[in-house]
Design a protein around this motif. Structure first.
Motif, PDB file in Angstrom:
ATOM      1  N   ILE A 205     -49.571 -33.919  25.013  1.00 39.21           N
ATOM      2  CA  ILE A 205     -49.364 -34.917  26.064  1.00 39.21           C
ATOM      3  C   ILE A 205     -48.627 -36.125  25.495  1.00 39.21           C
ATOM      4  O   ILE A 205     -47.722 -36.686  26.134  1.00 39.21           O
ATOM      5  CB  ILE A 205     -50.705 -35.336  26.684  1.00 39.21           C
ATOM      6  N   GLY A 206     -49.004 -36.529  24.284  1.00 37.13           N
ATOM      7  CA  GLY A 206     -48.308 -37.637  23.647  1.00 37.13           C
ATOM      8  C   GLY A 206     -46.840 -37.342  23.450  1.00 37.13           C
ATOM      9  O   GLY A 206     -45.971 -38.203  23.660  1.00 37.13           O
ATOM     10  N   PRO A 332     -40.725 -28.526  26.482  1.00 36.27           N
ATOM     11  CA  PRO A 332     -41.486 -27.541  25.704  1.00 36.27           C
ATOM     12  C   PRO A 332     -42.925 -27.954  25.450  1.00 36.27           C
ATOM     13  O   PRO A 332     -43.829 -27.103  25.428  1.00 36.27           O
ATOM     14  CB  PRO A 332     -40.690 -27.460  24.383  1.00 36.27           C
ATOM     15  N   TYR A 333     -43.164 -29.239  25.282  1.00 34.19           N
ATOM     16  CA  TYR A 333     -44.512 -29.707  24.963  1.00 34.19           C
ATOM     17  C   TYR A 333     -45.381 -29.829  26.207  1.00 34.19           C
ATOM     18  O   TYR A 333     -46.608 -29.744  26.123  1.00 34.19           O
ATOM     19  CB  TYR A 333     -44.426 -31.019  24.194  1.00 34.19           C
ATOM     20  N   ALA A 337     -48.925 -27.978  26.372  1.00 36.87           N
ATOM     21  CA  ALA A 337     -50.171 -28.633  26.776  1.00 36.87           C
ATOM     22  C   ALA A 337     -50.878 -27.842  27.870  1.00 36.87           C
ATOM     23  O   ALA A 337     -52.101 -27.641  27.820  1.00 36.87           O
ATOM     24  CB  ALA A 337     -49.881 -30.052  27.249  1.00 36.87           C
ATOM     25  N   VAL A 338     -50.122 -27.384  28.853  1.00 37.95           N
ATOM     26  CA  VAL A 338     -50.720 -26.640  29.966  1.00 37.95           C
ATOM     27  C   VAL A 338     -51.344 -25.335  29.470  1.00 37.95           C
ATOM     28  O   VAL A 338     -52.498 -25.013  29.790  1.00 37.95           O
ATOM     29  CB  VAL A 338     -49.659 -26.348  31.048  1.00 37.95           C
ATOM     30  N   LEU A 339     -50.604 -24.587  28.665  1.00 41.22           N
ATOM     31  CA  LEU A 339     -51.131 -23.311  28.185  1.00 41.22           C
ATOM     32  C   LEU A 339     -52.277 -23.498  27.192  1.00 41.22           C
ATOM     33  O   LEU A 339     -53.166 -22.648  27.101  1.00 41.22           O
ATOM     34  CB  LEU A 339     -50.017 -22.485  27.552  1.00 41.22           C
ATOM     35  N   ALA A 340     -52.274 -24.602  26.444  1.00 39.43           N
ATOM     36  CA  ALA A 340     -53.379 -24.856  25.517  1.00 39.43           C
ATOM     37  C   ALA A 340     -54.689 -25.042  26.277  1.00 39.43           C
ATOM     38  O   ALA A 340     -55.725 -24.455  25.911  1.00 39.43           O
ATOM     39  CB  ALA A 340     -53.081 -26.086  24.664  1.00 39.43           C
ATOM     40  N   GLY A 402     -48.883 -22.957  22.522  1.00 38.43           N
ATOM     41  CA  GLY A 402     -50.125 -23.586  22.950  1.00 38.43           C
ATOM     42  C   GLY A 402     -51.295 -22.626  23.013  1.00 38.43           C
ATOM     43  O   GLY A 402     -52.452 -23.033  22.906  1.00 38.43           O
ATOM     44  N   VAL A 403     -51.011 -21.340  23.168  1.00 41.92           N
ATOM     45  CA  VAL A 403     -52.080 -20.342  23.225  1.00 41.92           C
ATOM     46  C   VAL A 403     -52.843 -20.290  21.905  1.00 41.92           C
ATOM     47  O   VAL A 403     -54.057 -20.024  21.880  1.00 41.92           O
ATOM     48  CB  VAL A 403     -51.493 -18.959  23.574  1.00 41.92           C
TER      49      VAL A 403
END
Length: 496
Positions: A205-206, A332-333, A337-340, A402-403
């Motif tokens: 997110i940062g 990309p980040y 974040a969403v997939l994490a 992120g997975v």
């Protein structure tokens, strides 16, 4: 007596009932309005600050350089034609610009990690010895102070800026080991994936927010305000952290008895106090730990290569403006974040409801989170000047990474929760090396800024990623290791 695994393939037979039995003894405390989830969101804010301060230089660097000497086939100096819809606006440079060559830029971008690597293992040890709250708090506060000094250091010269970045790294180096130490006593085993992915998603997110916002700040103000504004976010976080966070459920004055009992009961057979007698030999010879080391190193090679050089790639190859650069570099980040967060929910669902063993879940999520990025990273190198396809592949590469947040990334807490901070300090020490040498190697390989040079950078990162996934798949484990529990049988030690 609790069953634990050995370093054999018997780990594949691990039963989820090991943890389920502990948590079913007491009524599960609801997640809503709980202090453990409050800690997850506040630490998420903390890692938002950490990564905002880490990556904002990557965007600011584009505006800090004197690019008037660049030759160009188009007015932007990029390899691909610049975009005419919308037209690239002229920017007012009210701050200083510098004539730093690509080698100097590489050292400036990589210098952070020379400080960062120094405090990884000490951070894990100190967090376990003196408590993680103030270690993390002052670590981030120190980073904030040196961030505010960045414009002054840049004016004094690149060596001063490198020194400031090293000091920032020293402050940030304790954050992940400290937080792992805190989660060892705050996260019930079957909520680890959920809580830790929420917490550490702050890093993505940062990045997502700081990259485009840094671009806007550079355009409407100047690059110096990038460091002042994000520094202010850091000071606000420190104030909240000071008054709202405590080292453990047992020391928290406002936590409900139901939640405190739920957390401590679920962890009572996993955490052992051992004073200063840390089993260092068993730790450094643990095969499951070295599997995490290799996976962590490999993943970070790709992560840090993109983190520090993606804005440069967007500017020099794809021809995006400073505004477009930050926004597109953030995509990309955002996906990561969403997939994490989603992977954390799915991983704990598989462990708790579907009765999949922890080791199978960790390995499956690691394979997807490392092999997927490798494939799309290589593909991105063959998109030429197809802007849409390039950004799409880079976004898919980082998103799938992120997975792995529910894979090797939190496996330290599975194999040795009592020493999770120290273990993360060890793995993150090795995983910091890519941040130190990756930008230097990448800038050395891309002196002419050709697509072929960037393809080489992407191939190297992908190959390292695949190697890490293979090693972790062969050697990773999912339950508490014997050396992390042996104090149970020693009269000098006791389990909490």
């Amino acid at each position: 007596m609790e069953r634990y695994e050995s370093d054999t393939e018997g780990d594949e037979q691990e039963t989820p009932l090991l943890h389920r039995g502990h948590e079913d003894k007491v009524q599960r405390a609801p997640a809503c309005c709980s202090f453990r989830y409050g800690l997850a969101f506040l630490s998420c804010y903390g890692f938002f600050v950490v990564y905002s301060l880490r990556v904002n230089l990557s965007v600011a660097m584009v505006d800090m350089l004197n690019n008037t000497h660049h030759s160009s086939g188009n007015h932007s100096g990029s390899l691909c034609p610049s975009h005419s819809h919308p037209p690239r606006p002229k920017r007012n440079h009210t701050a200083s610009v510098y004539d730093w060559d690509s080698e100097t830029q590489g050292w400036i971008l990589g210098s952070f990690f020379y400080g960062y690597i120094l405090t990884q293992i000490p951070g894990g040890y100190l967090a376990g010895r003196f408590g993680p709250k103030w270690l993390m708090g002052f670590g981030i506060l120190g980073t904030v102070i040196f961030t505010l000094l960045t414009p002054v250091a840049a004016d004094l010269g690149p060596s001063y800026l490198i020194a400031v970045r090293v000091m920032e790294g020293i402050g940030e180096g304790v954050t992940f080991p400290a937080m792992h130490t805190m989660w060892a006593v705050w996260a019930p085993p079957l909520e680890r994936s959920r809580l830790l992915t929420i917490s550490y998603t702050g890093a993505q997110i940062g990045t997502v927010i700081s990259l485009p916002l840094s671009g806007e700040i550079c355009f409407y103000l100047d690059w110096t305000y990038v460091f002042y504004i994000f520094g202010a976010f850091g000071i606000l976080w420190f104030i909240l952290w000071t008054f709202m966070v405590y080292d453990s459920p047992n020391t928290h004055p406002w936590i409900s008895e139901r939640e405190r009992v739920f957390i401590t009961t679920s962890l009572k057979n996993e955490l052992c106090t051992s004073g200063n007698n840390i089993p260092w030999r068993a730790i450094v010879t643990s095969r499951p730990l070295w599997a995490i080391v290799v996976a962590h190193f490999s993943y970070n090679w790709t992560f840090y290569t993109l983190l520090t050089l993606l804005p440069t790639y967007m500017n020099d190859i794809l021809g995006f403006s400073i505004q477009q650069n930050g926004m597109l570099s953030a995509l990309p980040y955002l996906g990561c974040a969403v997939l994490a967060v989603l992977s954390g929910q799915v991983a704990d669902y598989l462990r708790e409801r579907c009765q999949y063993s922890t080791v199978k879940v960790r390995k499956a999520f690691t394979i997807v989170g490392m092999m997927g990025p490798a494939v799309f990273l290589v593909a991105a190198g063959y998109t030429g000047c197809n802007y849409t396809l390039a950004v799409t592949f880079l976004t898919l590469s980082s998103s799938l990474g992120g997975v792995s947040a529910s894979g090797f990334n939190i496996n330290h807490l599975d194999i040795a929760p009592s020493y999770a901070g120290i273990l993360l300090g060890i793995t993150n020490t090795f995983a910091t090396i890519p941040g130190m040498v990756g930008p230097v190697i990448a800038t050395a390989l891309t002196k002419q800024n050709t697509i072929e040079e960037w393809q080489t950078v992407f191939y190297i990162a992908a190959a390292i990623n695949l190697f890490g996934a293979l090693v972790y798949t062969l050697c990773g484990r999912g339950t508490v290791q014997p050396w992390a529990l042996r104090q149970v049988h020693d009269k000098h030690f006791h389990c909490r």
